[in-house]
Design a protein around this motif. Structure first.
Motif, PDB file in Angstrom:
ATOM      1  N   TYR A 157       0.867  -1.178   0.000  1.00 14.25           N
ATOM      2  CA  TYR A 157       0.000   0.000   0.000  1.00 14.25           C
ATOM      3  C   TYR A 157       0.901   1.225   0.000  1.00 14.25           C
ATOM      4  CZ  TYR A 157      -3.643  -3.331   1.134  1.00 14.25           C
ATOM      5  OH  TYR A 157      -4.511  -4.394   1.083  1.00 14.25           O
ATOM      6  N   GLY A 158       0.590   2.206  -0.839  1.00 17.49           N
ATOM      7  CA  GLY A 158       1.454   3.375  -0.970  1.00 17.49           C
ATOM      8  C   GLY A 158       0.762   4.678  -0.616  1.00 17.49           C
ATOM      9  N   PHE A 159       1.572   5.623  -0.113  1.00 15.21           N
ATOM     10  CA  PHE A 159       1.035   6.911   0.350  1.00 15.21           C
ATOM     11  C   PHE A 159       1.983   8.046  -0.015  1.00 15.21           C
ATOM     12  CE2 PHE A 159      -0.124   3.356   2.977  1.00 15.21           C
ATOM     13  CZ  PHE A 159      -1.507   3.401   2.900  1.00 15.21           C
ATOM     14  N   ALA A 160       1.394   9.191  -0.285  1.00 15.90           N
ATOM     15  CA  ALA A 160       2.178  10.347  -0.722  1.00 15.90           C
ATOM     16  C   ALA A 160       3.071  10.904   0.386  1.00 15.90           C
ATOM     17  CB  ALA A 160       1.248  11.445  -1.232  1.00 15.90           C
ATOM     18  N   ASP A 161       2.677  10.711   1.657  1.00 16.75           N
ATOM     19  CA  ASP A 161       3.472  11.249   2.763  1.00 16.75           C
ATOM     20  C   ASP A 161       3.413  10.329   3.978  1.00 16.75           C
ATOM     21  OD1 ASP A 161       1.002  11.977   4.255  1.00 16.75           O
ATOM     22  OD2 ASP A 161       0.793  13.462   2.663  1.00 16.75           O
ATOM     23  N   VAL A 162       4.308  10.574   4.922  1.00 17.61           N
ATOM     24  CA  VAL A 162       4.415   9.746   6.125  1.00 17.61           C
ATOM     25  C   VAL A 162       3.144   9.821   6.963  1.00 17.61           C
ATOM     26  CG1 VAL A 162       5.718   9.378   8.259  1.00 17.61           C
ATOM     27  CG2 VAL A 162       6.923   9.981   6.180  1.00 17.61           C
ATOM     28  N   ALA A 163       2.525  11.002   7.031  1.00 22.98           N
ATOM     29  CA  ALA A 163       1.318  11.172   7.844  1.00 22.98           C
ATOM     30  C   ALA A 163       0.192  10.282   7.338  1.00 22.98           C
ATOM     31  CB  ALA A 163       0.885  12.640   7.838  1.00 22.98           C
ATOM     32  N   SER A 164       0.030  10.183   6.018  1.00 22.94           N
ATOM     33  CA  SER A 164      -1.020   9.336   5.453  1.00 22.94           C
ATOM     34  C   SER A 164      -0.757   7.865   5.766  1.00 22.94           C
ATOM     35  CB  SER A 164      -1.109   9.535   3.939  1.00 22.94           C
ATOM     36  OG  SER A 164      -1.501  10.848   3.637  1.00 22.94           O
ATOM     37  N   ARG A 165       0.512   7.471   5.696  1.00 27.56           N
ATOM     38  CA  ARG A 165       0.833   6.080   6.030  1.00 27.56           C
ATOM     39  C   ARG A 165       0.540   5.808   7.503  1.00 27.56           C
ATOM     40  NH1 ARG A 165       6.863   3.848   5.411  1.00 27.56           N
ATOM     41  NH2 ARG A 165       7.162   5.336   7.118  1.00 27.56           N
ATOM     42  N   ARG A 166       0.843   6.774   8.350  1.00 29.75           N
ATOM     43  CA  ARG A 166       0.560   6.606   9.779  1.00 29.75           C
ATOM     44  C   ARG A 166      -0.940   6.438  10.010  1.00 29.75           C
ATOM     45  NH1 ARG A 166       0.373  11.253  14.453  1.00 29.75           N
ATOM     46  NH2 ARG A 166      -0.815   9.950  15.880  1.00 29.75           N
ATOM     47  N   LEU A 167      -1.749   7.252   9.308  1.00 39.78           N
ATOM     48  CA  LEU A 167      -3.200   7.152   9.457  1.00 39.78           C
ATOM     49  C   LEU A 167      -3.683   5.772   9.016  1.00 39.78           C
ATOM     50  CD1 LEU A 167      -5.921   8.369  10.156  1.00 39.78           C
ATOM     51  CD2 LEU A 167      -6.017   9.346   7.854  1.00 39.78           C
ATOM     52  N   PHE A 168      -3.149   5.276   7.909  1.00 40.78           N
ATOM     53  CA  PHE A 168      -3.507   3.942   7.419  1.00 40.78           C
ATOM     54  C   PHE A 168      -3.187   2.881   8.474  1.00 40.78           C
ATOM     55  CE2 PHE A 168      -2.300  -0.006   5.199  1.00 40.78           C
ATOM     56  CZ  PHE A 168      -3.449  -0.255   4.456  1.00 40.78           C
ATOM     57  N   ARG A 169      -1.992   2.975   9.056  1.00 39.46           N
ATOM     58  CA  ARG A 169      -1.590   2.013  10.081  1.00 39.46           C
ATOM     59  C   ARG A 169      -2.511   2.069  11.294  1.00 39.46           C
ATOM     60  NH1 ARG A 169       5.029   2.972   9.869  1.00 39.46           N
ATOM     61  NH2 ARG A 169       5.433   1.515   8.151  1.00 39.46           N
ATOM     62  N   ASP A 170      -2.940   3.272  11.659  1.00 38.99           N
ATOM     63  CA  ASP A 170      -3.865   3.409  12.795  1.00 38.99           C
ATOM     64  C   ASP A 170      -5.251   2.872  12.440  1.00 38.99           C
ATOM     65  OD1 ASP A 170      -2.041   4.495  14.570  1.00 38.99           O
ATOM     66  OD2 ASP A 170      -2.487   6.565  14.023  1.00 38.99           O
ATOM     67  N   LEU A 171      -5.680   3.111  11.208  1.00 38.51           N
ATOM     68  CA  LEU A 171      -7.004   2.649  10.783  1.00 38.51           C
ATOM     69  C   LEU A 171      -7.114   1.128  10.815  1.00 38.51           C
ATOM     70  CD1 LEU A 171      -7.819   5.041   7.800  1.00 38.51           C
ATOM     71  CD2 LEU A 171      -9.294   4.647   9.769  1.00 38.51           C
ATOM     72  N   ILE A 172      -6.080   0.427  10.340  1.00 39.46           N
ATOM     73  CA  ILE A 172      -6.192  -1.040  10.268  1.00 39.46           C
ATOM     74  C   ILE A 172      -6.079  -1.701  11.641  1.00 39.46           C
ATOM     75  CG2 ILE A 172      -5.463  -1.189   7.863  1.00 39.46           C
ATOM     76  CD1 ILE A 172      -2.677  -2.006   8.784  1.00 39.46           C
ATOM     77  N   LYS A 173      -5.779  -0.902  12.671  1.00 42.85           N
ATOM     78  CA  LYS A 173      -5.790  -1.435  14.041  1.00 42.85           C
ATOM     79  C   LYS A 173      -7.193  -1.404  14.641  1.00 42.85           C
ATOM     80  CE  LYS A 173      -1.073   0.072  15.062  1.00 42.85           C
ATOM     81  NZ  LYS A 173      -0.278   1.119  15.727  1.00 42.85           N
ATOM     82  N   VAL A 174      -8.092  -0.665  14.004  1.00 41.36           N
ATOM     83  CA  VAL A 174      -9.465  -0.552  14.504  1.00 41.36           C
ATOM     84  C   VAL A 174     -10.214  -1.849  14.207  1.00 41.36           C
ATOM     85  CG1 VAL A 174     -11.666   0.670  14.243  1.00 41.36           C
ATOM     86  CG2 VAL A 174      -9.519   1.947  14.237  1.00 41.36           C
TER      87      VAL A 174
END
Length: 198
Positions: free
Chosen positions: A61-78
């Protein structure tokens, strides 16, 4: 594992892109918010990535910036939110706007995202509020978040028309002709198709 990719963008068919790195094509799933920031085909692109291994698949999975990747990582923990839904959520709203909705407890805005029902929206707020409290938000408001949601609905509707075979310029023009405040992406698509068939 694989934290970042840099190479030539050779395919772009939302939500998947292919990046050529020294002759190897990496298939990467990306949210629409990243798709719109990508350069033209044949240009060099750099993305932050998350590599997920499942029993039946290995996916980047790819993201334009580190913040977006962090959000993705937090989302999949839900609980109940997998990579596919996380990508869908991130395609429907900008990261800062999503965080603003969570911090404000604005489940009404979250329910308008594709694939998010009332229970999921409530779970997102409850489980993510603490994780996102240190998120550095620009000066904004819930109104700005709702504006971002409207823009992302337009972007999603345009992408859907492109996937149906319309040229990007045609899709943009068709959605522009029917867009209305607070219209869902489904309503925009339906109105645009109806308008074009006249």
């Amino acid at each position: 594992m694989i934290g970042r990719l840099r190479g030539v963008l050779i395919e772009k068919q939302a939500p998947e892109i292919v990046i050529d790195i020294n002759g190897v094509g990496y298939e990467v799933q990306v949210p629409m918010t990243t798709i719109y920031s990508l350069p033209a085909l044949g240009q060099v692109v750099s993305l932050y990535t998350q590599f997920i291994v499942r029993e039946d698949a290995q996916q980047l999975y790819g993201f334009a910036d580190v913040a977006s990747r962090r959000l993705f990582r937090d989302l999949i923990k839900v609980n109940g939110v997998g990579p596919k839904l996380a990508l869908t959520i991130m395609s429907g709203i900008a990261s800062d706007d999503f965080v603003q909705c969570v911090q404000d407890g604005n489940t009404a805005a979250l329910v308008r995202l594709p694939g998010v029902g009332k229970k999921t929206a409530e779970r997102l707020v409850i489980e993510m509020r603490d994780r996102l409290q240190d998120w550095d938000l620009p000066a904004s408001s819930t109104t700005a978040a709702l504006g971002g949601l409207a823009k992302s609905n337009i972007a999603e509707a345009e992408a859907a028309l492109v996937s149906l075979g319309y040229k990007p310029q045609e899709a943009s023009k068709a959605i522009g002709a029917v867009k209305a405040d607070n219209a869902s992406s489904e309503d925009l698509i339906r109105a645009a198709l109806k308008n074009m068939s006249k």
